[in-house]
Design a protein around this motif. Sequence first.
Motif, PDB file in Angstrom:
ATOM      1  N   ASP A 276     -27.975 -44.044  36.436  1.00 51.52           N
ATOM      2  CA  ASP A 276     -27.532 -45.404  36.122  1.00 51.52           C
ATOM      3  C   ASP A 276     -26.121 -45.671  36.635  1.00 51.52           C
ATOM      4  N   ASP A 277     -25.250 -44.648  36.609  1.00 56.72           N
ATOM      5  CA  ASP A 277     -23.899 -44.811  37.161  1.00 56.72           C
ATOM      6  C   ASP A 277     -23.958 -45.150  38.651  1.00 56.72           C
ATOM      7  N   ILE A 278     -24.819 -44.449  39.372  1.00 56.57           N
ATOM      8  CA  ILE A 278     -24.956 -44.706  40.810  1.00 56.57           C
ATOM      9  C   ILE A 278     -25.484 -46.120  41.039  1.00 56.57           C
ATOM     10  N   THR A 279     -26.423 -46.549  40.204  1.00 56.17           N
ATOM     11  CA  THR A 279     -26.966 -47.906  40.329  1.00 56.17           C
ATOM     12  C   THR A 279     -25.873 -48.945  40.092  1.00 56.17           C
ATOM     13  N   ASN A 280     -25.085 -48.764  39.039  1.00 52.27           N
ATOM     14  CA  ASN A 280     -24.005 -49.712  38.747  1.00 52.27           C
ATOM     15  C   ASN A 280     -22.966 -49.732  39.864  1.00 52.27           C
ATOM     16  N   TRP A 281     -22.611 -48.549  40.347  1.00 53.15           N
ATOM     17  CA  TRP A 281     -21.637 -48.443  41.434  1.00 53.15           C
ATOM     18  C   TRP A 281     -22.147 -49.155  42.689  1.00 53.15           C
ATOM     19  N   SER A 282     -23.403 -48.937  43.006  1.00 49.97           N
ATOM     20  CA  SER A 282     -24.003 -49.597  44.175  1.00 49.97           C
ATOM     21  C   SER A 282     -23.990 -51.116  44.003  1.00 49.97           C
ATOM     22  N   ASP A 283     -24.305 -51.569  42.793  1.00 52.35           N
ATOM     23  CA  ASP A 283     -24.277 -53.013  42.525  1.00 52.35           C
ATOM     24  C   ASP A 283     -22.884 -53.593  42.744  1.00 52.35           C
ATOM     25  N   LEU A 284     -21.859 -52.885  42.250  1.00 50.73           N
ATOM     26  CA  LEU A 284     -20.490 -53.393  42.374  1.00 50.73           C
ATOM     27  C   LEU A 284     -20.028 -53.388  43.823  1.00 50.73           C
ATOM     28  N   MET A 285     -20.413 -52.377  44.584  1.00 50.56           N
ATOM     29  CA  MET A 285     -20.036 -52.372  45.995  1.00 50.56           C
ATOM     30  C   MET A 285     -20.798 -53.433  46.778  1.00 50.56           C
ATOM     31  N   ALA A 286     -22.047 -53.693  46.393  1.00 50.91           N
ATOM     32  CA  ALA A 286     -22.774 -54.806  47.014  1.00 50.91           C
ATOM     33  C   ALA A 286     -22.072 -56.120  46.681  1.00 50.91           C
ATOM     34  N   ARG A 287     -21.620 -56.255  45.440  1.00 51.39           N
ATOM     35  CA  ARG A 287     -20.861 -57.436  45.023  1.00 51.39           C
ATOM     36  C   ARG A 287     -19.597 -57.589  45.874  1.00 51.39           C
ATOM     37  N   ALA A 288     -18.908 -56.463  46.116  1.00 50.15           N
ATOM     38  CA  ALA A 288     -17.688 -56.496  46.923  1.00 50.15           C
ATOM     39  C   ALA A 288     -17.983 -56.967  48.348  1.00 50.15           C
ATOM     40  N   LEU A 289     -19.078 -56.489  48.911  1.00 51.15           N
ATOM     41  CA  LEU A 289     -19.440 -56.902  50.268  1.00 51.15           C
ATOM     42  C   LEU A 289     -19.790 -58.382  50.332  1.00 51.15           C
ATOM     43  N   VAL A 290     -20.462 -58.878  49.300  1.00 50.95           N
ATOM     44  CA  VAL A 290     -20.814 -60.298  49.257  1.00 50.95           C
ATOM     45  C   VAL A 290     -19.547 -61.159  49.210  1.00 50.95           C
ATOM     46  N   ILE A 291     -18.522 -60.674  48.504  1.00 50.72           N
ATOM     47  CA  ILE A 291     -17.264 -61.423  48.433  1.00 50.72           C
ATOM     48  C   ILE A 291     -16.684 -61.648  49.830  1.00 50.72           C
TER      49      ILE A 291
END
Length: 432
Positions: free
Chosen positions: A105-120
């Motif tokens: 789940d940590d890896i999933t959350n981290w991936s989500d946040l980095m995807a969020r960063a890229l979208v920014i």
Amino acid sequence: MYWQKEYETMPREQLEDLQIERLKQTAQRVYDNVPFYRNSFDNLGLIPGDIKSLDDLQKLPFTTKQDLRDNYPFGLFAVPMDEVVRIHASSGTTGKPTVVGYTRDDITNWSDLMARALVITGGTTCDVVQNAYGYGLFTGGMGVHYGAERLGATVVPISGGNTARQIMLMRDFGTTILTCTPSYALFLGEEIINAGLDPRDLKLKAGIFGAEPWSERMRAQLEAKLNIMALDIYGLSEVMGPGVSMECPEKKGMHIFEDHFIAEIIDPETAKPLPYGEPGELVLTSLTKQALPIIRYRTRDITVLHEDKCGCGRTFVRMQRVTGRTDDMLIIRGVNVFPSQIESVLLEFGDTEPHYLLVVDRKGTLDDLEIWVEISDKFFSDKVRALEDLEKRLKARILSILGISARIKLVEPRTIPRSEGKAKRVMDKREL
């Protein structure tokens, strides 16, 4: 999908309600599962149930890098090892590294946040992300990689180094987003021009640069040399890795992803909390980490938090670019100096390049600072008198801004070694 509007534009009251619920859960998790935290709580006469509002955060103990080293390797993990799917460790330290673990789940959350960063940055499934951060125990490479894949972008996992190949693939693969340290991005920009290429002929549109301090003037250099929008990203392995905060195109600081982290600013000497707008040491508490939840981690990074609403619509607080670290800070003749301050001064002068080295020595009982600065190709062939004049102007400006005198040594272009990772800006001979 990763423009997570329900979180990124959440009203502050609602966001704070989410934070306190997650903080309560985190406090209970560490108390129940991490002996170090249980002892820390007990020594303060504190139990998780005492945490009822965000104001109670200040009751909780700090965590330091030394605490992670003292509990090496897995003493701060809050889950059994059969739930840990990945381990990272810090680099560049003496002795034992600081070790961090991640559940699925940590890896999933981290991936989500980095995807969020890229979208920014404007990233989409149509982008080609050339990831020149280092892979391995360092969190940068893997963090960006998983985030880009989560977004659905095409990843070029080239890691650092091999600059000629970087440029070839950038051109042949149609790279649109570059991720690496700012110093290496600057080097790439120089080498692209040296290879006879025009950056405008590449498809690059944005760069995500972190892992070392950099200045607004370096941003201008990066954007000019690479023909991109250059944005800052922040993270550290002890808290998660890259993706703790990300700058938006407004370029007014990095949005801290407060649905996953609580940020504080403290006075680094007294450890007392400071209000928004005051510079101090950044302290972070994780809210969703499972394997290594961390309470009030003293990052040693110096920054400022701003709570005013950003033009992009996000309601998360913003942190200014890190100006330095309390443990990287140079004290020269009683004056606190960060290399990034000197970089800002050097980049005011159009006749110098943004490559420098601070050589600190001790002459008798006094500290001595010599600043090596590369001058531009066009200026290098100029008259001796012009070089002497540039030295005097740089010395006067350093004295005016920092309040210390320094000797200036102008060196030929491409004399100072380039870095494919974090740039080495300081040679402190006092420690040798």
